[in-house]
Write a protein that holds these residues in place. Structure first.
Motif, mmCIF file in Angstrom:
data_model
loop_
_atom_site.group_PDB
_atom_site.id
_atom_site.type_symbol
_atom_site.label_atom_id
_atom_site.label_comp_id
_atom_site.label_asym_id
_atom_site.label_seq_id
_atom_site.Cartn_x
_atom_site.Cartn_y
_atom_site.Cartn_z
ATOM 1 N N GLY A 161 0.780 -1.226 0.000
ATOM 2 C CA GLY A 161 0.000 0.000 0.000
ATOM 3 C C GLY A 161 0.815 1.281 0.000
ATOM 4 N N ARG A 162 2.115 1.172 -0.183
ATOM 5 C CA ARG A 162 2.988 2.347 -0.154
ATOM 6 C C ARG A 162 3.547 2.648 -1.532
ATOM 7 N N ASP A 163 3.929 3.901 -1.717
ATOM 8 C CA ASP A 163 4.706 4.266 -2.896
ATOM 9 C C ASP A 163 6.175 4.008 -2.572
ATOM 10 N N VAL A 164 6.857 3.338 -3.486
ATOM 11 C CA VAL A 164 8.276 3.027 -3.329
ATOM 12 C C VAL A 164 9.035 3.758 -4.430
ATOM 13 N N LEU A 165 10.108 4.431 -4.035
ATOM 14 C CA LEU A 165 11.002 5.071 -4.994
ATOM 15 C C LEU A 165 12.327 4.332 -4.956
ATOM 16 N N ILE A 171 16.072 4.056 -6.023
ATOM 17 C CA ILE A 171 17.141 4.940 -6.475
ATOM 18 C C ILE A 171 18.330 4.074 -6.854
ATOM 19 N N ASP A 172 18.799 4.243 -8.086
ATOM 20 C CA ASP A 172 19.965 3.481 -8.550
ATOM 21 C C ASP A 172 20.941 4.435 -9.217
ATOM 22 N N ASP A 173 22.184 4.011 -9.306
ATOM 23 C CA ASP A 173 23.211 4.879 -9.866
ATOM 24 C C ASP A 173 23.138 4.969 -11.384
ATOM 25 N N ILE A 174 23.023 3.832 -12.052
ATOM 26 C CA ILE A 174 23.101 3.832 -13.507
ATOM 27 C C ILE A 174 22.157 2.788 -14.088
ATOM 28 N N LEU A 175 21.476 3.155 -15.144
ATOM 29 C CA LEU A 175 20.577 2.242 -15.832
ATOM 30 C C LEU A 175 21.189 1.897 -17.179
ATOM 31 N N GLU A 176 21.585 0.627 -17.302
ATOM 32 C CA GLU A 176 22.152 0.146 -18.554
ATOM 33 C C GLU A 176 21.239 -0.930 -19.123
ATOM 34 N N SER A 177 21.467 -2.202 -18.764
ATOM 35 C CA SER A 177 20.641 -3.288 -19.306
ATOM 36 C C SER A 177 19.209 -3.193 -18.778
ATOM 37 N N GLY A 178 19.059 -2.725 -17.548
ATOM 38 C CA GLY A 178 17.735 -2.612 -16.940
ATOM 39 C C GLY A 178 17.311 -3.847 -16.164
ATOM 40 N N ARG A 179 18.102 -4.898 -16.207
ATOM 41 C CA ARG A 179 17.710 -6.148 -15.543
ATOM 42 C C ARG A 179 17.564 -5.979 -14.032
ATOM 43 N N THR A 180 18.537 -5.345 -13.405
ATOM 44 C CA THR A 180 18.510 -5.205 -11.947
ATOM 45 C C THR A 180 17.336 -4.346 -11.504
ATOM 46 N N LEU A 181 17.155 -3.204 -12.137
ATOM 47 C CA LEU A 181 16.072 -2.303 -11.749
ATOM 48 C C LEU A 181 14.699 -2.909 -12.048
ATOM 49 N N THR A 182 14.570 -3.622 -13.145
ATOM 50 C CA THR A 182 13.315 -4.307 -13.467
ATOM 51 C C THR A 182 13.008 -5.369 -12.423
ATOM 52 N N TYR A 183 14.027 -6.117 -12.029
ATOM 53 C CA TYR A 183 13.860 -7.133 -10.999
ATOM 54 C C TYR A 183 13.352 -6.491 -9.711
ATOM 55 N N ALA A 184 13.998 -5.397 -9.285
ATOM 56 C CA ALA A 184 13.602 -4.716 -8.044
ATOM 57 C C ALA A 184 12.190 -4.153 -8.156
ATOM 58 N N LYS A 185 11.887 -3.564 -9.275
ATOM 59 C CA LYS A 185 10.553 -2.985 -9.479
ATOM 60 C C LYS A 185 9.486 -4.078 -9.395
ATOM 61 N N ASP A 186 9.709 -5.196 -10.073
ATOM 62 C CA ASP A 186 8.766 -6.317 -10.042
ATOM 63 C C ASP A 186 8.652 -6.914 -8.638
ATOM 64 N N LEU A 187 9.775 -6.989 -7.926
ATOM 65 C CA LEU A 187 9.793 -7.532 -6.569
ATOM 66 C C LEU A 187 8.887 -6.719 -5.645
ATOM 67 N N PHE A 188 9.027 -5.401 -5.664
ATOM 68 C CA PHE A 188 8.223 -4.557 -4.779
ATOM 69 C C PHE A 188 6.761 -4.498 -5.219
ATOM 70 N N ALA A 189 6.513 -4.571 -6.505
ATOM 71 C CA ALA A 189 5.130 -4.631 -6.986
ATOM 72 C C ALA A 189 4.467 -5.922 -6.508
ATOM 73 N N ARG A 193 5.147 -7.531 -3.906
ATOM 74 C CA ARG A 193 4.970 -7.436 -2.461
ATOM 75 C C ARG A 193 3.845 -6.475 -2.074
ATOM 76 N N GLY A 194 3.183 -5.889 -3.069
ATOM 77 C CA GLY A 194 2.005 -5.080 -2.795
ATOM 78 C C GLY A 194 2.216 -3.587 -2.740
ATOM 79 N N ALA A 195 3.351 -3.104 -3.247
ATOM 80 C CA ALA A 195 3.549 -1.652 -3.287
ATOM 81 C C ALA A 195 2.446 -1.031 -4.134
ATOM 82 N N LYS A 196 1.958 0.105 -3.699
ATOM 83 C CA LYS A 196 0.913 0.813 -4.452
ATOM 84 C C LYS A 196 1.460 1.259 -5.807
ATOM 85 N N ARG A 197 2.671 1.806 -5.767
ATOM 86 C CA ARG A 197 3.324 2.301 -6.981
ATOM 87 C C ARG A 197 4.828 2.183 -6.757
#
Length: 180
Positions: free
Chosen positions: A96-100, A102-120, A122-126
């Motif tokens: 039910g929370r908004d999660v932001l 923060i990462d240093d660099i976006l290249e392939s996007g795999r790590t950030l996509t993984y984290a985004k999907d993980l928190f989604a 787990r029920g993050a609102k956004r």
């Protein structure tokens, strides 16, 4: 700037430019009207950027809670294995929370996509993403960050938290190592 004998670091983004951009990013994030904001810094490279951005968010009127996650897609090598593992997880409930993120660099996007999907999952609102640097031509997955500090040329960068063999993280700017 001379880093060590035979090594020069060319500055790409200086400290003043980064500080000014962090203020703009904080205003943009505030304008997204986050609710019950949890900032999650992706370690290790984002730690300086995250600290400065969190202070800028405070100056912009936000009071986020802060957590850290350590993810790895490299295992023991220096080339991404393509599989992301959680080495250290957050302790907070994100439902039910908004999660932001923060990462240093976006290249392939795999790590950030993984984290985004993980928190989604787990029920993050956004789940919003903010990266200091984006290398758009390097994307291996479909991911567009919500907030970007700078577009970065396809160069190996150091400083402002980013390293090579654990060196140069302390630099107050983002630069490129040049042998000379």
């Amino acid at each position: 700037m001379s880093a060590s004998p035979g090594t020069t670091i060319r500055v790409l983004f200086d400290a003043d430019t980064i500080a000014a951009r962090n203020q703009v990013l904080a205003k943009d994030i505030t304008a997204a009207n986050p609710e019950k904001l949890l900032v999650v810094a992706v370690l290790k490279g984002s730690f300086i950027f995250a600290a400065d951005l969190i202070r800028a968010l405070h100056d912009a009127g936000l009071a986020p809670e802060v957590e850290f996650i350590t993810l790895s897609s490299y295992r023991d090598g220096t080339v991404s294995a393509g599989k992301v593992t959680v080495l250290h997880d957050v302790e907070s409930d994100v439902r039910g929370r908004d999660v932001l993120l923060i990462d240093d660099i976006l290249e392939s996007g795999r790590t950030l996509t993984y984290a985004k999907d993980l928190f989604a999952a787990r029920g993050a609102k956004r789940v919003l993403t903010c990266v200091l640097l984006e290398k758009p031509g390097k994307r291996a997955v479909s991911l567009e960050p919500d907030f970007v500090g700078f577009e970065c040329p396809d160069l190996f960068v150091v400083g402002y938290g980013m390293d090579v063999a654990h060196a140069f993280r302390q630099l107050p700017f983002v630069g490129v190592i040049e042998k000379g």
